[in-house]
Design a protein around this motif. Sequence first.
Motif, PDB file in Angstrom:
ATOM      1  N   ILE A 263       0.829  -1.198   0.000  1.00 18.18           N
ATOM      2  CA  ILE A 263       0.000   0.000   0.000  1.00 18.18           C
ATOM      3  C   ILE A 263       0.866   1.251   0.000  1.00 18.18           C
ATOM      4  O   ILE A 263       0.492   2.290   0.541  1.00 18.18           O
ATOM      5  N   ARG A 274      -5.109   1.121   7.513  1.00 16.58           N
ATOM      6  CA  ARG A 274      -5.257  -0.095   6.716  1.00 16.58           C
ATOM      7  C   ARG A 274      -4.057  -1.033   6.864  1.00 16.58           C
ATOM      8  O   ARG A 274      -3.936  -1.994   6.125  1.00 16.58           O
ATOM      9  N   LEU A 279      -4.937  -4.928   0.333  1.00 21.04           N
ATOM     10  CA  LEU A 279      -5.169  -3.690  -0.414  1.00 21.04           C
ATOM     11  C   LEU A 279      -6.652  -3.396  -0.579  1.00 21.04           C
ATOM     12  O   LEU A 279      -7.102  -2.280  -0.367  1.00 21.04           O
ATOM     13  N   LEU A 280      -7.426  -4.381  -0.963  1.00 21.71           N
ATOM     14  CA  LEU A 280      -8.841  -4.161  -1.220  1.00 21.71           C
ATOM     15  C   LEU A 280      -9.739  -4.728  -0.126  1.00 21.71           C
ATOM     16  O   LEU A 280     -10.951  -4.597  -0.203  1.00 21.71           O
ATOM     17  N   SER A 283     -13.019  -3.097   1.624  1.00 18.45           N
ATOM     18  CA  SER A 283     -13.633  -2.101   0.752  1.00 18.45           C
ATOM     19  C   SER A 283     -14.744  -2.769  -0.058  1.00 18.45           C
ATOM     20  O   SER A 283     -14.895  -3.986  -0.053  1.00 18.45           O
ATOM     21  N   LEU A 325      -7.665   4.055  -2.444  1.00 20.76           N
ATOM     22  CA  LEU A 325      -7.157   2.830  -3.075  1.00 20.76           C
ATOM     23  C   LEU A 325      -6.563   3.100  -4.447  1.00 20.76           C
ATOM     24  O   LEU A 325      -6.100   2.177  -5.108  1.00 20.76           O
TER      25      LEU A 325
END
Length: 353
Positions: A263, A274, A279-280, A283, A325
């Motif tokens: 990230i 986070r 990463l995702l 979300s 993101l």
Amino acid sequence: MPTRSPYSGPYRKLVLAFDVGTTFSGISYRFPAQEQVGGDSKIPTIIYYDQNGVVRAVGAEALKEGLDDMIEDEGWTKAEWFKLHLRPKASASATHKIPPLPRNKTVVDVFADFLHYLHTCAQTYIQETHANGADLWASIEGRIEFVLTHPNGWEGAQQAQMRNAAIQAGLVPNTTAGRARVHFVTEGEASLHFCIQSGLTTEAMKHGRGVLIVDAGGGTIDISGYGQTSESTFQEISPAQCYFQGSIFVTNHARTFLQSMVISHLDIETILTRFSSALLEGSKFSEDVNHITNCFDKTTKLRFRNSSEPQYIKFGSARDKDLSLGIRSGQLRLKGYVSFQVQVPIQVYETIP
């Protein structure tokens, strides 16, 4: 360019060369249901089996529209990347996780089913397109010479399995004479022959220089070095190398990146909030990783040219946005330097005097 003498044997023969790749495969002749994969004479290396282990779809036929419902409703099992299950044990630890074989199937079973399909396609094409095609095929069927390619570094054990698969597929009988009709060539050697016949090595060979062949395939990267010893003879000038870092593993790296803690493009506040998440993860895009990875595989990966420019994965619509993101207008922004490059060493041990 070296010349080859025309065939002058006592009877007509046919040579069928199969290139069974990790992701795509080819043969001397075209295939049915190939419209969706272009006109470059290759098909996806995919097989679907039903719950009884019966082959239901192969190659481009396995990608037909509307097949997904049947696959889900009838519980078909997909076999892909199965060639990598043949790899030498010494290289297994260097290979990323690959899909398992279908239940109750060995790698020889799956390889045999795919060879049988390719052989049937070639037979059908010859019979339907050549004058007196059926008679032509009948006259040569028992004398066909088969050539199978394999990555550099695969030796007797892998060749034995591939030959057994050819026998199981019905290409040749399980006799001494039948086994002798199955031949092997490394992908590096095959690439060298193509380069020679295409004139790509002419200038280098004129000046006594060697030629480095890099075959960046779906599963492996094969590196070979050759020098010319006479007008028609070539010799390896370095040990051939094989690295399990082909195209499919680049895509796997992308999937891992999307799910990992990489990230660095985020600001410090977002990093702190986070830090323990992928990463995702968390979300609204966390369930889209497979789709985003597929988009990367089909577009972004093919466009990458240098690490100084950002790359974009177009996966959604203009309404998809999350600046924390790096997502704007349905595109995920990646810094060029975190793209998934593989560095492999090349060692040349001895040159031709």
